[in-house]
Design a protein around this motif. Sequence first.
Motif, PDB file in Angstrom:
ATOM      1  N   UNK A 198      -7.574   5.065  34.033  1.00 58.09           N
ATOM      2  CA  UNK A 198      -6.872   5.784  32.982  1.00 58.09           C
ATOM      3  C   UNK A 198      -7.761   6.815  32.310  1.00 58.09           C
ATOM      4  N   UNK A 199      -7.228   8.014  32.187  1.00 60.63           N
ATOM      5  CA  UNK A 199      -7.900   9.079  31.439  1.00 60.63           C
ATOM      6  C   UNK A 199      -6.822   9.811  30.660  1.00 60.63           C
ATOM      7  N   UNK A 200      -7.229  10.544  29.634  1.00 59.44           N
ATOM      8  CA  UNK A 200      -6.258  11.358  28.914  1.00 59.44           C
ATOM      9  C   UNK A 200      -5.884  12.546  29.776  1.00 59.44           C
ATOM     10  N   UNK A 201      -4.601  12.638  30.114  1.00 56.51           N
ATOM     11  CA  UNK A 201      -4.169  13.656  31.077  1.00 56.51           C
ATOM     12  C   UNK A 201      -4.371  15.084  30.557  1.00 56.51           C
ATOM     13  N   UNK A 261     -11.262  12.728  17.650  1.00 51.58           N
ATOM     14  CA  UNK A 261     -10.553  13.080  18.884  1.00 51.58           C
ATOM     15  C   UNK A 261      -9.088  13.397  18.600  1.00 51.58           C
ATOM     16  N   UNK A 295       0.927   6.904  25.060  1.00 54.61           N
ATOM     17  CA  UNK A 295       0.167   7.648  26.068  1.00 54.61           C
ATOM     18  C   UNK A 295      -1.016   6.817  26.559  1.00 54.61           C
ATOM     19  N   UNK A 346      -1.266   5.463  30.434  1.00 56.49           N
ATOM     20  CA  UNK A 346      -2.310   5.877  31.382  1.00 56.49           C
ATOM     21  C   UNK A 346      -3.487   4.907  31.410  1.00 56.49           C
ATOM     22  N   UNK A 347      -3.330   3.792  30.756  1.00 51.15           N
ATOM     23  CA  UNK A 347      -4.242   2.642  30.885  1.00 51.15           C
ATOM     24  C   UNK A 347      -5.649   2.892  30.380  1.00 51.15           C
ATOM     25  N   UNK A 348      -5.849   4.007  29.705  1.00 53.96           N
ATOM     26  CA  UNK A 348      -7.198   4.243  29.190  1.00 53.96           C
ATOM     27  C   UNK A 348      -7.515   3.252  28.092  1.00 53.96           C
ATOM     28  N   UNK A 349      -6.468   2.658  27.557  1.00 54.54           N
ATOM     29  CA  UNK A 349      -6.647   1.745  26.437  1.00 54.54           C
ATOM     30  C   UNK A 349      -7.568   0.585  26.802  1.00 54.54           C
ATOM     31  N   UNK A 397     -10.205   0.653  28.673  1.00 53.31           N
ATOM     32  CA  UNK A 397     -11.588   1.090  28.506  1.00 53.31           C
ATOM     33  C   UNK A 397     -11.929   1.198  27.014  1.00 53.31           C
TER      34      UNK A 397
END
Lengths: 301, 439
Positions: free
Chosen positions: A83-86, B10, B207, B211-214, B216
């Motif tokens: 996952x990254x911020x798109x 951010x 979001x 996108x699964x960044x959560x 991390x």
Amino acid sequence: MSILSLRNVVKQYHNHRAVDDVSFDVPYGSIFGLLGPNGAGKTSLIRIITTITAADAGSVMVDGKPLDNLTPRQIGYLPEERGLYKKMKVGDQLMFLAQLKGLSKPDARSKIEHWFKKFEISDWWNKKVDELSKGMQQKVQFVATVMHEPKLLILDEPFSGLDPINTNLIKDEIHRLNENGTSIIFSTHRMEQVEEICKEIVLIDKGRIILEGQVDQIKNDYKENIFRIGFRGKMPANLIGSQFEILRDEADHVMIKIKDGYSSNELLSALIDHDMQIESYNEIKPTLNEIFIRKVGSSHE
Amino acid sequence: MNNIKHVIAREYFTRVKSKTFLLTTFLAPLAFIFFFGILGFLLSRGSDDEKKIAIIDNVGIVDKSQVERRNIKFDYSYNNLDQALKDYKEDKIEGVIVLPAIDINTERYEMIYHSDNQLAIDESESLKSMFRKKVRNYKIQKLGIDETQLKLIDTKIDLEPKTVVDKDKKISSITSAVSAGIGGFVGYALFFIIIIYGSQVMRSVTEEKINRIVEVLISTIKPFDLMMGKVIGVGLVGLTQITMWMILIVIFSTIGFSFFGPDAVESVAQTSPEIMAEVQNSAPEAKDKMASVIQEIVSISWFKILPLYLFYFLIGYFTYAALFAAIGSAVGDDIQEAQSLTMIATLPLVISMYIGFSAVTSPNSSLSVWSSILPFTAPVVMPVRLPLDPPLWQILLSMVVSILTVVILIWLAAKIYRVGILMYGKKASIKELFKWMTY
């Protein structure tokens, strides 16, 4: 001393026990395989180690110290679901993640630039993530995982979705990091990768450890005394007896299982006096895949 | 705690630097001004084509020196209808108005407009108003009424309030109208602002979950810090945008006003002959009124009210942002589920907007008073009442209740959020959400 040490760790959800009394040690500088079928409790275990969730019982020590707020800075975690911020620029994104890991701004910048140079992706700094291909995103994610120079890397299926070239690139980096002293936990279903990379594994199923140890040792433990003999000539007809069992008989080789209580030398001497030319003689050890299926399959029956 | 700062930064900078932010910040006030500018411009022009109309006056009330009114030119040279109609057929004139004799014993007076094309509404209103005055003067004269006496009959009535105990409290009949106007506007604006930025928090949460960044993020930062970082970051964006809007509206409207301002305002007034008559009749009075409205606006104790508006913006924002964050964490990419839960969450906000409208006219009804104190409705209803000077105990009670509500809501939202963001493939029913609170 070990980089990671788990003792009797338990994680209970409402109606099932995701982690059930798990204990193991990951030695410093090792590449350690954390294996198990889907839903075995791997992710729950990793989430405990990365302090995402807390264990209900038991103790977890990283680098000899119990888990606390600063533990995550020593860990690099690459989750299975990337996952990254798109919509965010690659550089800004990595700067943000690096600062969360406690790096100062200039420090973060120089570390990221170092990795970008290494992967030859320096011109990606101002690109947005959704402009990159999936494989490119994986590289960025890998940089995000290792840029703060963690002592312990936890990689969950690090090669999924990578083409062979990038797989090798990442594999080489993993080995290089390991040579420089980083301990690595490698979680995957791909057993051929485990055999290639890991020296030591634990296999968990339904929240419990069902197999653990050195890969070589495990393969030895699970071997069935099967030998493959390549030959020219004719196989002696009277060989089949109480000592041996022919599993497969082909034109140029046979697979023979030596029954308990007999040694491989006895098989060799039984063959040697006959009218045949032995060309090869190998012990066939089970693959981790076979052991995995055998162990997990039996526990599911 | 150090990490929350990075999250705030951010959230703030990615938004403020985005094209959408720049566009909405600069275009919204511009569109606002532009809309009113265009409206004023259009109204000032009215119908653009010039019309020539013949007037045949059988009474002798017209003033032949008045040759035009707005886009209509008058032609007094015809003496009978046939002659005029002949020219009409040759397209020399647009139409003919015939004024018949005036019967002073009836209220009605019917003039005829001879033409195949109808007059536009504003044209006909404008002409009617012109003749109304002339007929009136004619009747006054014929009836032998003294005009000054007539003016005396027409009484203008005011109902001025006068305080009894609190002698220092300055009030006038205009005060309450102006205050109600300001309160209503602010309440309405708060409603929209809270919804807009609250739903941005929700989008930001989903979001990260989608996108699964959560996963991390949560391994390096506490879920509570992440959620609060988001809420604060987006809130700061909101404050920035509101401030920019206020500044820009002032700048743009100053420029716009100096450009075609006074004309536009005058012509807006002219469009309605009624209003214009009123303005002409009582020009000094209207000016007085305008002056006192401005004076009232200035005399409102802004130093007391502005901080309170800021307070209620923050309270309202935090209340609903916490709710939206919890919903966002629970639903992830299930848009349908998100919509139904958002609807439930915004219901109190919508209700409080309607209560706010009624509070404009009756600020001290028990409905207004209690809904300006109770959680969820207070952030919209209290700001409506504030310029109308509600009792101090009500303001204080409302503030205490609001702060407690926000603290409790954030605490509950954090509990749902913590579980929700790591939960995939599970339907988040409301029952489920309550269960998560007890984890």
